[in-house]
Design an enzyme around this catalytic site. Structure first.
Site, PDB file in Angstrom:
ATOM      1  N   TYR A 149      80.276-113.514 146.150  1.00 16.00           N
ATOM      2  CA  TYR A 149      79.158-111.916 145.968  1.00 16.00           C
ATOM      3  C   TYR A 149      78.940-111.249 146.986  1.00 16.00           C
ATOM      4  O   TYR A 149      78.849-110.220 147.062  1.00 16.00           O
ATOM      5  CB  TYR A 149      78.137-112.525 145.310  1.00 16.00           C
ATOM      6  CG  TYR A 149      77.275-111.480 145.420  1.00 16.00           C
ATOM      7  CD1 TYR A 149      77.630-110.129 144.591  1.00 16.00           C
ATOM      8  CD2 TYR A 149      75.541-111.066 145.908  1.00 16.00           C
ATOM      9  CE1 TYR A 149      76.544-109.242 144.180  1.00 16.00           C
ATOM     10  CE2 TYR A 149      74.805-109.795 145.574  1.00 16.00           C
ATOM     11  CZ  TYR A 149      75.294-108.836 144.309  1.00 16.00           C
ATOM     12  OH  TYR A 149      74.497-108.438 144.526  1.00 16.00           O
ATOM     13  N   TYR A 209      67.907-104.508 151.082  1.00 13.40           N
ATOM     14  CA  TYR A 209      67.599-106.647 151.073  1.00 13.40           C
ATOM     15  C   TYR A 209      67.769-106.905 152.622  1.00 13.40           C
ATOM     16  O   TYR A 209      68.883-105.821 153.553  1.00 13.40           O
ATOM     17  CB  TYR A 209      69.051-106.648 150.580  1.00 13.40           C
ATOM     18  CG  TYR A 209      68.500-107.031 149.213  1.00 13.40           C
ATOM     19  CD1 TYR A 209      67.360-106.192 147.945  1.00 13.40           C
ATOM     20  CD2 TYR A 209      69.102-107.238 148.010  1.00 13.40           C
ATOM     21  CE1 TYR A 209      66.728-106.643 146.572  1.00 13.40           C
ATOM     22  CE2 TYR A 209      68.583-107.365 146.306  1.00 13.40           C
ATOM     23  CZ  TYR A 209      67.653-107.376 146.068  1.00 13.40           C
ATOM     24  OH  TYR A 209      67.534-107.070 144.863  1.00 13.40           O
ATOM     25  N   ARG A 222      67.787 -99.115 141.135  1.00 12.59           N
ATOM     26  CA  ARG A 222      67.755-100.522 139.901  1.00 12.59           C
ATOM     27  C   ARG A 222      68.062 -99.995 138.515  1.00 12.59           C
ATOM     28  O   ARG A 222      67.691-100.252 137.115  1.00 12.59           O
ATOM     29  CB  ARG A 222      65.878-100.661 140.329  1.00 12.59           C
ATOM     30  CG  ARG A 222      65.277-101.185 141.149  1.00 12.59           C
ATOM     31  CD  ARG A 222      66.459-102.520 141.255  1.00 12.59           C
ATOM     32  NE  ARG A 222      65.206-102.994 142.616  1.00 12.59           N
ATOM     33  CZ  ARG A 222      66.756-104.197 143.166  1.00 12.59           C
ATOM     34  NH1 ARG A 222      67.386-104.916 142.225  1.00 12.59           N
ATOM     35  NH2 ARG A 222      66.016-104.348 143.585  1.00 12.59           N
ATOM     36  N   GLU A 336      69.623-112.133 133.862  1.00 11.83           N
ATOM     37  CA  GLU A 336      69.451-111.522 134.381  1.00 11.83           C
ATOM     38  C   GLU A 336      69.976-110.701 132.953  1.00 11.83           C
ATOM     39  O   GLU A 336      70.680-110.740 132.783  1.00 11.83           O
ATOM     40  CB  GLU A 336      71.028-110.905 135.719  1.00 11.83           C
ATOM     41  CG  GLU A 336      71.054-109.626 135.675  1.00 11.83           C
ATOM     42  CD  GLU A 336      72.055-109.406 137.429  1.00 11.83           C
ATOM     43  OE1 GLU A 336      71.957-110.444 138.116  1.00 11.83           O
ATOM     44  OE2 GLU A 336      72.895-108.759 137.098  1.00 11.83           O
TER      45      GLU A 336
HETATM   46  C1  3EB Z   1      69.478-108.009 142.305  1.00 10.79           C
HETATM   47  O1  3EB Z   1      68.415-106.836 141.512  1.00 10.79           O
HETATM   48  C2  3EB Z   1      70.226-108.705 141.482  1.00 10.79           C
HETATM   49  O2  3EB Z   1      75.692-105.880 143.099  1.00 10.79           O
HETATM   50  O3  3EB Z   1      75.481-104.495 142.053  1.00 10.79           O
HETATM   51  C3  3EB Z   1      71.482-106.361 139.952  1.00 10.79           C
HETATM   52  C4  3EB Z   1      72.289-105.837 139.536  1.00 10.79           C
HETATM   53  C5  3EB Z   1      71.754-107.809 140.674  1.00 10.79           C
HETATM   54  C6  3EB Z   1      73.331-105.040 139.795  1.00 10.79           C
HETATM   55  C7  3EB Z   1      74.988-105.240 142.203  1.00 10.79           C
HETATM   56  C8  3EB Z   1      72.522-107.371 141.402  1.00 10.79           C
HETATM   57  C9  3EB Z   1      73.514-106.145 141.672  1.00 10.79           C
HETATM   58  O4  3EB Z   1      69.332-108.551 143.548  1.00 10.79           O
HETATM   59  C10 3EB Z   1      71.825-108.663 141.684  1.00 10.79           C
END
Ligand code: 3EB
Length: 342
Positions: A149, A209, A222, A336
């Protein structure tokens, strides 16, 4: 001469979930932009009967399989460039790609994303409002010991950088495990419909992050609010990204399924609440019962009945809802959830 405003009357996108057996040549030959098969084997993106098709290895058995069908009422043009196929109707473009299983993904992800982003630019579709990414062995190590990932996230971040795709412009997305097929993806892009990125005030933006989650952060919003015009701040749709048990940037409730489902649902409820949307100048007040086209990704098959019971308390019984048993991008995450507010 009368000037027709191209932004008026083209409508917002529409999709449905179908039984794969019902996606016949007649359906494909009709008002279809693209068919995304959530199915038992991966298939390269291509064109069938004038529509884009791709097969994602997301179902363990044929009875779990379904087809997400993107509808249009306009004529569709299609094409294939290298590993990427596309279909567009003058207002909306769907682009899909697949990167074969490999020991490293950064470069191939960057290249495939660049092919897709170049196509969007070349065809005149500038507003990417939703991306999906399906990653086989998502929590496994690549040939260098980097989690697959994180390897994918690096390639995506590099492609965005090359295209000067700023953090404020990245669309909503899903990054989720797949049962095979390397990395598959599809993007939705508009010509005139206007996207607005929405962040969750209870979560750190994914693109911020810290480095503990990998060399380059995941680049997505989001949610994306999509309206026919930039001035329409109430009549648009909301595309909710894959949402998990994360507060700030931290995974919460490791090993506790019920609490992870509750927090995931609470994250979505807050994201699409009046207050959170108002912070983005959007005047909609929506809740979990307004979601449709829902996908619930569950790491452990045996957890599905509990997750289904909890979700059904909040989602409309009329909402299209699919449960998929696949891995989730952080090894501590059990669930998820994504969806669309029409
Ligand atoms: C998160 O909130 C959970 O890498 O495109 C959610 C939606 C998540 C999209 C992406 C990853 C992705 O980090 C993981």
């Amino acid at each position: 001469m009368t000037q027709v405003n191209p932004a008026v009357g083209l409508g917002l996108p529409s999709s449905t979930f179908m039984n794969p057996a019902d996606v016949t040549d007649a359906v494909l030959g009709g008002n279809v932009l693209g068919v995304v098969n959530y199915t038992t084997e991966p298939t390269d993106p291509g064109i069938e009967n004038g529509a884009l098709t791709i097969g994602l290895h997301m179902a363990h058995t044929a009875d779990e399989a379904f087809a997400e069908v993107w509808i249009t009422d306009r004529p569709v043009e299609t094409g294939v460039v290298r590993e990427v196929a596309y279909a567009h109707d003058g207002e909306y473009l769907i682009v899909a790609g697949r990167i074969p299983q490999a020991g490293r993904y950064t470069e191939a992800t960057r290249a495939a994303y660049c092919t897709a982003l170049e196509l969007m630019d070349g065809l005149g579709y500038k507003n990417c409002f939703r991306m999906w990414n399906f990653v086989a062995d998502i929590n496994g190590d690549n040939a260098d010991g980097l989690e697959v990932y994180r390897d994918f996230c690096r390639g995506r971040a590099e492609a965005f950088e090359l295209f000067h795709f700023g953090d404020q412009e990245v669309p909503s997305a899903t990054g989720i495990g797949a049962l095979g097929g390397g990395i598959s993806f599809y993007f939705l892009v508009s010509r005139s419909a206007a996207p607005t990125s929405v962040e969750n005030s209870k979560q750190v933006s994914a693109y911020h992050y810290p480095q503990q989650y990998g060399p380059r952060p995941p680049k997505f919003a989001r949610a994306t609010y999509l309206a026919e015009t930039h001035t329409d701040r109430s009549g648009g749709q909301i595309y909710v990204s894959g949402t998990a048990s994360i507060r700030g940037h931290e995974t919460l409730h490791e090993g506790d399924l019920v609490k992870q489902v509750e927090l995931s649902l609470d994250n979505i409820a807050h994201l699409i609440s009046r207050d959170n949307l108002a912070a983005h100048e959007i005047e909609r007040r929506t809740g979990l019962s307004d979601l449709d086209n829902i996908k619930v990704y569950v790491r452990h098959r045996e957890d599905i009945p509990v997750v289904r019971r909890m979700c059904s308390e909040y989602f409309s019984p009329a909402a299209r809802t699919a449960y998929l048993n696949v891995d989730v991008c952080r090894s501590g995450l059990l669930v998820e959830i994504e969806g669309i507010v029409p």
